[in-house]
Each structure stands twice: as structure tokens, then as C-alpha cells.
Design a protein around this motif. Sequence first.
Motif, PDB file in Angstrom:
ATOM      1  N   GLU A 149      -6.460  12.605  -6.652  1.00  0.00           N
ATOM      2  CA  GLU A 149      -6.132  11.948  -7.931  1.00  0.00           C
ATOM      3  C   GLU A 149      -7.355  11.916  -8.851  1.00  0.00           C
ATOM      4  O   GLU A 149      -8.488  12.112  -8.412  1.00  0.00           O
ATOM      5  N   THR A 182      -7.565   9.202 -11.414  1.00  0.00           N
ATOM      6  CA  THR A 182      -7.828   7.832 -11.897  1.00  0.00           C
ATOM      7  C   THR A 182      -8.999   7.211 -11.139  1.00  0.00           C
ATOM      8  O   THR A 182      -9.777   6.438 -11.707  1.00  0.00           O
ATOM      9  N   ILE A 183      -9.147   7.563  -9.882  1.00  0.00           N
ATOM     10  CA  ILE A 183     -10.290   7.069  -9.107  1.00  0.00           C
ATOM     11  C   ILE A 183     -11.601   7.510  -9.771  1.00  0.00           C
ATOM     12  O   ILE A 183     -12.603   6.803  -9.727  1.00  0.00           O
ATOM     13  N   LYS A 193      -4.800   6.191 -18.468  1.00  0.00           N
ATOM     14  CA  LYS A 193      -4.445   6.066 -17.046  1.00  0.00           C
ATOM     15  C   LYS A 193      -2.960   6.358 -16.948  1.00  0.00           C
ATOM     16  O   LYS A 193      -2.133   5.643 -17.528  1.00  0.00           O
ATOM     17  N   THR A 239      -2.776   8.453 -11.551  1.00  0.00           N
ATOM     18  CA  THR A 239      -2.833   7.470 -10.468  1.00  0.00           C
ATOM     19  C   THR A 239      -2.216   8.093  -9.205  1.00  0.00           C
ATOM     20  O   THR A 239      -1.754   9.241  -9.221  1.00  0.00           O
ATOM     21  N   VAL A 240      -2.138   7.301  -8.170  1.00  0.00           N
ATOM     22  CA  VAL A 240      -1.476   7.772  -6.950  1.00  0.00           C
ATOM     23  C   VAL A 240      -0.042   8.208  -7.266  1.00  0.00           C
ATOM     24  O   VAL A 240       0.391   9.293  -6.867  1.00  0.00           O
ATOM     25  N   GLY A 296      -7.842   4.033  -2.220  1.00  0.00           N
ATOM     26  CA  GLY A 296      -6.893   2.948  -1.960  1.00  0.00           C
ATOM     27  C   GLY A 296      -5.660   3.116  -2.830  1.00  0.00           C
ATOM     28  O   GLY A 296      -5.751   3.672  -3.920  1.00  0.00           O
ATOM     29  N   ILE A 297      -4.528   2.649  -2.368  1.00  0.00           N
ATOM     30  CA  ILE A 297      -3.308   2.711  -3.189  1.00  0.00           C
ATOM     31  C   ILE A 297      -3.160   1.411  -3.980  1.00  0.00           C
ATOM     32  O   ILE A 297      -3.765   0.390  -3.653  1.00  0.00           O
ATOM     33  N   HIS A 326       0.130  -7.202  -6.287  1.00  0.00           N
ATOM     34  CA  HIS A 326      -1.056  -7.998  -6.634  1.00  0.00           C
ATOM     35  C   HIS A 326      -0.906  -9.437  -6.180  1.00  0.00           C
ATOM     36  O   HIS A 326       0.203  -9.959  -6.052  1.00  0.00           O
ATOM     37  N   SER A 381       2.489  -2.386  -8.127  1.00  0.00           N
ATOM     38  CA  SER A 381       2.161  -1.027  -8.569  1.00  0.00           C
ATOM     39  C   SER A 381       3.336  -0.073  -8.409  1.00  0.00           C
ATOM     40  O   SER A 381       4.063  -0.110  -7.403  1.00  0.00           O
ATOM     41  N   ASP A 432       2.957   2.767  -7.551  1.00  0.00           N
ATOM     42  CA  ASP A 432       2.634   3.614  -6.390  1.00  0.00           C
ATOM     43  C   ASP A 432       3.619   3.378  -5.240  1.00  0.00           C
ATOM     44  O   ASP A 432       3.949   4.308  -4.493  1.00  0.00           O
ATOM     45  N   LYS A 452      -6.929  -2.546  -0.943  1.00  0.00           N
ATOM     46  CA  LYS A 452      -7.993  -3.487  -1.270  1.00  0.00           C
ATOM     47  C   LYS A 452      -7.485  -4.903  -1.240  1.00  0.00           C
ATOM     48  O   LYS A 452      -6.326  -5.161  -1.553  1.00  0.00           O
ATOM     49  N   PHE A 455      -9.404  -1.402   3.394  1.00  0.00           N
ATOM     50  CA  PHE A 455     -10.299  -0.717   2.460  1.00  0.00           C
ATOM     51  C   PHE A 455     -11.760  -0.832   2.883  1.00  0.00           C
ATOM     52  O   PHE A 455     -12.212  -0.019   3.674  1.00  0.00           O
ATOM     53  N   LYS A 478      -1.340  -2.300 -16.906  1.00  0.00           N
ATOM     54  CA  LYS A 478      -2.115  -1.284 -16.213  1.00  0.00           C
ATOM     55  C   LYS A 478      -3.617  -1.519 -16.261  1.00  0.00           C
ATOM     56  O   LYS A 478      -4.379  -0.829 -15.595  1.00  0.00           O
ATOM     57  N   THR A 538      -5.837  -3.436 -12.505  1.00  0.00           N
ATOM     58  CA  THR A 538      -6.572  -2.793 -11.406  1.00  0.00           C
ATOM     59  C   THR A 538      -7.940  -2.281 -11.864  1.00  0.00           C
ATOM     60  O   THR A 538      -8.960  -2.610 -11.233  1.00  0.00           O
ATOM     61  N   LEU A 586     -11.564  -3.595 -10.359  1.00  0.00           N
ATOM     62  CA  LEU A 586     -12.470  -2.644  -9.706  1.00  0.00           C
ATOM     63  C   LEU A 586     -13.843  -2.662 -10.383  1.00  0.00           C
ATOM     64  O   LEU A 586     -14.879  -2.692  -9.714  1.00  0.00           O
TER      65      LEU A 586
HETATM   66  N1  PSU Z   1      -7.097   0.998  -5.815  1.00  0.00           N
HETATM   67  C1  PSU Z   1      -8.355   1.337  -5.514  1.00  0.00           C
HETATM   68  N2  PSU Z   1      -8.988   2.280  -6.263  1.00  0.00           N
HETATM   69  C2  PSU Z   1      -8.365   2.920  -7.304  1.00  0.00           C
HETATM   70  C3  PSU Z   1      -7.005   2.563  -7.597  1.00  0.00           C
HETATM   71  C4  PSU Z   1      -6.428   1.600  -6.828  1.00  0.00           C
HETATM   72  O1  PSU Z   1      -8.927   0.785  -4.577  1.00  0.00           O
HETATM   73  O2  PSU Z   1      -8.969   3.780  -7.965  1.00  0.00           O
HETATM   74  C5  PSU Z   1      -6.281   3.295  -8.704  1.00  0.00           C
HETATM   75  C6  PSU Z   1      -5.373   4.398  -8.134  1.00  0.00           C
HETATM   76  O3  PSU Z   1      -5.302   5.453  -9.061  1.00  0.00           O
HETATM   77  C7  PSU Z   1      -4.023   3.711  -8.040  1.00  0.00           C
HETATM   78  C8  PSU Z   1      -4.048   2.860  -9.285  1.00  0.00           C
HETATM   79  O4  PSU Z   1      -2.921   4.597  -8.028  1.00  0.00           O
HETATM   80  O5  PSU Z   1      -5.387   2.370  -9.354  1.00  0.00           O
HETATM   81  C9  PSU Z   1      -3.047   1.736  -9.237  1.00  0.00           C
HETATM   82  O6  PSU Z   1      -2.983   1.121 -10.491  1.00  0.00           O
HETATM   83  P1  PSU Z   1      -1.829   0.041 -10.757  1.00  0.00           P
HETATM   84  O7  PSU Z   1      -2.161  -1.099  -9.855  1.00  0.00           O
HETATM   85  O8  PSU Z   1      -1.959  -0.288 -12.216  1.00  0.00           O
HETATM   86  O9  PSU Z   1      -0.531   0.719 -10.421  1.00  0.00           O
END
Ligand code: PSU
Length: 304
Positions: A24, A26-27, A85, A104-105, A124-125, A129, A139, A141, A158, A188, A259, A262, A266
Amino acid sequence: MIEPILSAEVCAAQDGARPLVALESTIITHGMPWPQNVEVAARVEQDIREGGAVPATIAVLEGRLHVGLEPEQLRALGQARNVAKLSRADLAACLATGGTGATTVAATMIAARFAGIEVFATGGIGGVHRGAETSFDISADLQELAQTPVTVIAAGAKAILDIPKTLEVLETLGVPVIAYGQDAFPAFWSAASALRAPLRMDDPATIARAHAMRRALGLSGGQLVANPIPRTEEIAAGTMAPIIAEAQAEADRQGVGGKDVTPFLLARIFEATEGRSLSANIALVRNNARLGARIAAELHEMIL
Ligand code: PSU
Ligand code: MN
């Protein structure tokens, strides 16, 4: 109608039928600070090559879906500001409007499937929350794992997430959650959470067989492989807990939503822990890339 742009090595891999592992973006853009993000992205690609597979980092650049980035594209993406994102909801809109965004994932799974890639390694996915009972922040995901047939290797979830609720939702959605080489679901930065994973597998071949079996049964959705961080690199959950709580409190104070949640958490955690959480993060992503390469190689052998 949509023709992805393949990197030279992904193109060669598809012609020569070599195993591929999706990554991916987004990481890179929202998960780690520059310049380490660019170094890690390149290092992780190299880990996949050394594991006998071909890396395919996925992103949208100026309205085109890229499956595999050239080194200079990866560097440029890692330095760019205001990169969108892209999750499931955003991918088509970004392509339609000529935008640039990191996947993202969820969006990476969609693109991987589209390109015929069945294995995807990340850190991590996203999940449920903390406070989701009032915020409804879950998410996309998780829904994607329920519908898109890609095996995702991650280091668990995480502790910015509610891990018990995340596991409950995955169970409800019928997503296999497979701990690799241990009983506990990893957390994580820490190799083990207090929770047992629903499934355990001890070798890449079994994971590949389970993936193929789902395909044979015509089941939608993928598998989540939860690969613990190497013990020598882990950070105790108790060390991270107050830092995460503080980041969460700050997000609540600032009214961060949608969005942005996260990436906000981080970034705060990276600032608060200085180098420590980042080096653990790097170790676990690399560990996942290596396992992803082995699973992809096994899957590839099975279809030859
Ligand atoms: N969790 C992590 N590192 C990350 C992400 C999540 O520990 O980089 C990123 C990934 O791309 C994941 C996204 O798919 O955040 C999830 O975002 P959201 O919670 O907005 O769906
Ligand atoms: Mn969210």
C-alpha cells in the motif's frame, strides 16, 4: 476501460509469471514521516525481491492507477504534500478527476485484485476505533477483507483501535484471522495482545492452501494473516498505552473526524515516541513483507 500502469518489474513478472506481492502507499504518505517513509518503502520492496517475489506498490498518480512504482515515483510520492488518502469510497473519484492519492488497505486490495495479485503485505490494518460506540468509526478495511479475495499480512492492529471489537467485527464478517506461529493475536508494536486469534498457522504453505481453498469454494473476501513483530524489536504495551491515550484525547479535543483520525493518531504517536516506535514499525513491516513473499511463492507454485 481502465488500464493500470505497471512498473517495469511488475510488467516483466506478469509476463514471466513470477509471484507478486502488493504494497500500500498510505503507509508511506500518511503513516510515516519523511524521509524515513521513502527509505522504508524502498527497503520493503527489496525484502520482497530477496524473498523471491516481485513488489507492486499501488497508488494513483494524476488520475492513473499504478501497480508497481518506479523508484523516482516512489520518492516523489513520499515527499509530496496534500496527497489524498484513498479508501474504497475515494478510489474511483480520484481516477475520474485526475487526482493523486495513496491507497489504504481497502483500496490496495481492490487494485491488487484488479491486477490479479492475491497477496498483500502491510504494517497494520484499520479497524474499530476506540469509542466507536459513539463515533461509529469503523475502518472500511474490515468490509474490504469481507469481500475482496486478497490475503493481507499485517502485524495485527494498533492499540489506537479497540482490538476486541475489531476481532468481533472480523468474525461477524466471516474474515479468517490467522495468527502466524503463535496463539495470541499480535498487537502491532507488541508481539502478543491479551486475546487469542481465532486461527493459527505455522507455515506459509498452509496459509497459501487456505487461500486457494477459499477460492475453490467460491468464497468472497480475503484472509488476515496476523504476523507478530520479532520479539527483539517489540515495545511493551504498557509503554505505548499512555502515549496512545494522550493522542486519542488530543484528537477528541481537536474534533478530528472521518479519514483524518488514523493519520492524526499515527503522527502524534510518532512525535511522542521519537525514534522508538518508528524503528519497531520498520521492523514489523519488513517482517510482513518477507512472509508475504513466501506466501506468494507458495501460492504461485500451487498454480503452476
Ligand atoms: N494503521 C497503521 N498504519 C497505517 C494505517 C493504519 O498502523 O498506515 C493506514 C492504512 O493505510 C490503513 C488506513 O488502511 O490507515 C486505515 O485508515 P482508516 O482508519 O481511516 O480506514
Ligand atoms: Mn475511520
